[in-house]
Design a protein around this motif. Structure first.
Motif, short mmCIF file in Angstrom:
data_model
loop_
_atom_site.label_atom_id
_atom_site.label_comp_id
_atom_site.label_asym_id
_atom_site.label_seq_id
_atom_site.Cartn_x
_atom_site.Cartn_y
_atom_site.Cartn_z
N ASP A 268 0.65 -1.29 0.12
CA ASP A 268 -0.08 -0.01 0.15
C ASP A 268 0.74 1.14 0.04
O ASP A 268 1.70 1.31 0.93
N LEU A 269 0.68 1.93 -1.06
CA LEU A 269 1.71 3.21 -1.22
C LEU A 269 1.26 4.59 -0.62
O LEU A 269 1.95 5.57 -0.66
N ARG A 270 -0.06 4.47 0.05
CA ARG A 270 -0.41 5.64 0.78
C ARG A 270 0.28 6.23 2.00
O ARG A 270 1.09 5.48 2.47
N GLN A 271 -0.11 7.56 2.19
CA GLN A 271 0.75 8.00 3.45
C GLN A 271 0.54 7.16 4.70
O GLN A 271 -0.75 6.52 4.77
N ARG A 272 1.41 6.88 5.49
CA ARG A 272 1.49 6.16 6.79
C ARG A 272 0.28 6.45 7.45
O ARG A 272 -0.14 5.60 8.40
N THR A 309 2.72 -6.59 -5.94
CA THR A 309 1.57 -6.07 -6.14
C THR A 309 1.74 -4.47 -5.66
O THR A 309 1.76 -4.56 -4.34
N LEU A 310 1.36 -3.33 -6.30
CA LEU A 310 1.29 -2.17 -5.63
C LEU A 310 -0.05 -1.35 -5.67
O LEU A 310 -0.91 -1.72 -6.56
N VAL A 311 -0.39 -0.95 -4.61
CA VAL A 311 -1.84 -0.48 -4.46
C VAL A 311 -1.72 0.90 -4.00
O VAL A 311 -0.88 1.46 -3.13
N GLU A 338 -7.45 4.31 -3.97
CA GLU A 338 -7.07 4.71 -2.68
C GLU A 338 -8.12 4.32 -1.69
O GLU A 338 -8.07 4.50 -0.39
N ASP A 339 -9.43 3.59 -2.10
CA ASP A 339 -10.32 3.08 -1.04
C ASP A 339 -10.15 1.95 -0.94
O ASP A 339 -10.50 0.84 -1.70
#
Length: 450
Positions: A268-272, A309-311, A338-339
């Motif tokens: 998961d690439l979103r902010q921590r 796999t990147l999300v 991103e949801d």
């Protein structure tokens, strides 16, 4: 002579485009050569030569790719055992690149066959030192195995002095490493430019008159380096191919769900901060866009034989694919979005607590352990009283050493602790992510070890 710096802060490295206004030389190109192509086009120059200072251990080179695509001569040390056609060059040989005179100087130390290039144009002179003389330090000497380290460290000391004889003190110095790369034997100085003469006065390879002392000190201060380095040398010797930087078609919800159920590496690439609050069970948090942290630490712990796999958002996935191609992680799959609930309906959506230093001090019961995931040398320099140290890059293999119960996890900035928290949760543990700069811990009232 004009030198255009092509910076790769994600890895702490630099590539260079050197030209006389018409004809150009590229030195130590990264694999994503479109940046070099754009720089050459903007400068209105033709690249006739591409050079490598050494067979790189911290990234996949773009030198062969660029030279082949554009019909340029590819200058690689004649002594290097490679599997592709090149223009061999040896110590003392010179090449004319337009009005530029390029001299190869043998500077072993970082590798056995390392070269530096002294480029002159009239009265102008520049030294491209690769992993030799860096700003304030030198390239590390332990990447080829313990049995070579001492000899290479002696070589590094001698090579610095050889280079001092081959170029003037006024020569501008352009190293490839030393801007955060683990290929440096010492910490980055923060300098963005220097001359060889300035290094004579400030760099320990020159200021330490006792070679034996220099060798002992450098070796004693060598620290762990990313495990992905083991893949880079062989890839560069074999001859890398151009990377596919396109974003693949997004996975279906069923396929993403199946990969999570199989325990595959889904990042998961979103902010921590967003991840801690809301994420799919089984994913691993690697916030994108945090300087060099993403590429370095993902490459350090990702098992290369597995599918990745990147999300994340379209932009983050696209940028991550480019960054990962530089360390040989090719063709990751992706689920763009991103949801978490829309990406894999039916997969549990989890969260864990995230606090600052004040929250750790206020809320942690005395019997709950603190896990410090910084590197061992960071921990040795200073740490919280009672903390347990398992570096992030060792956490997966040492998970059974993590103390039982809820675990309060911190690092130096919050980034590695975010990754570690997600790995702990994935392993069935209950983490609390302590998200803050370690430099603020003592000021917040946390007791430090004596």
């Amino acid at each position: 002579m004009d030198v255009i710096v092509i910076d790769t802060p994600q890895l702490g490295d630099r590539s260079y485009l050197v030209h006389d206004g018409t004809t150009a030389l590229v030195i130590d190109a990264q694999r994503d050569i479109d940046r070099v192509e754009q720089a050459a086009e903007a400068a209105g120059v033709t690249v006739t030569h591409v050079a490598e200072t050494h067979i790189h251990n911290d990234y996949v080179t773009g030198g062969l790719i660029y030279a082949t695509k554009h019909g340029a001569a590819y200058l690689v040390n004649a002594a290097d055992d490679v599997s592709f056609d090149r223009t061999p060059i040896s110590d003392g040989e010179t090449v004319q690149v337009g009005e530029l005179t390029v001299k190869a100087v043998a500077t072993p130390g970082h590798t056995h066959h390392h070269l530096s290039f002294v480029v002159s144009h009239g009265q102008d002179e520049a030294v491209f030192s690769g992993g030799g003389v860096l700003y304030g330090s030198v390239g590390r000497t332990d990447l080829l195995g313990h049995e070579h380290t001492e000899g290479l460290t002696h070589d590094q000391y001698a090579s610095a002095r050889r280079l001092a004889k081959e170029a003037t003190a006024q020569a501008a110095l352009y190293p490839t490493h030393g801007f955060g790369s683990f290929c440096s034997s010492g910490p980055a100085t923060g300098a963005s430019e220097s001359t060889l003469g300035e290094q004579f006065a400030a760099n320990h390879v020159y200021t330490d008159a006792d070679e034996a002392h220099f060798v002992r000190e450098l070796i004693a201060n060598l620290t762990a380096y990313p495990s992905y380095y083991v893949h880079m040398g062989p890839a560069n010797s074999a001859g890398p191919v151009e990377a596919d930087l396109s974003v693949p078609e997004s996975l279906t919800t069923d396929e993403l769900t199946a990969r999570l159920e199989r325990g595959e590496w889904v990042v998961d690439l979103r902010q921590r901060v967003a991840y801690a609050a809301d994420h799919l069970a089984g994913t691993i948090s690697f916030e994108y866009g945090n300087g060099g942290s993403f590429t370095t630490f993902l490459g350090w712990i990702f098992p290369y034989e597995q599918q990745l796999t990147l999300v994340g958002s379209q932009d983050d996935v696209e940028n991550a694919i480019r960054d990962l191609s530089r360390i040989g992680i090719d063709s990751p799959d992706a689920a763009v979005g991103e949801d978490p609930r829309q990406l894999a309906p039916g997969t549990p959506v989890l969260s864990y607590d995230r606090v600052d230093w004040a929250g750790l001090l206020r809320d942690r019961p005395a019997d709950e352990p603190i896990l410090d995931v910084r590197r061992t040398e960071e921990f040795a320099a200073s740490h919280l009283d009672g903390a347990v140290n398992i570096p992030l890059h060792e956490l997966v293999s040492r998970m059974d050493e993590v103390p039982a119960g809820r675990v309060w996890v911190h690092c130096g900035s919050g980034y590695r602790a975010g990754v570690a928290s997600s790995l702990l949760e994935r392993a069935g543990r209950t983490p609390v992510h302590v998200d803050g700069s370690f430099g603020d811990a003592a000021g917040a009232g946390l007791p430090m070890a004596a």
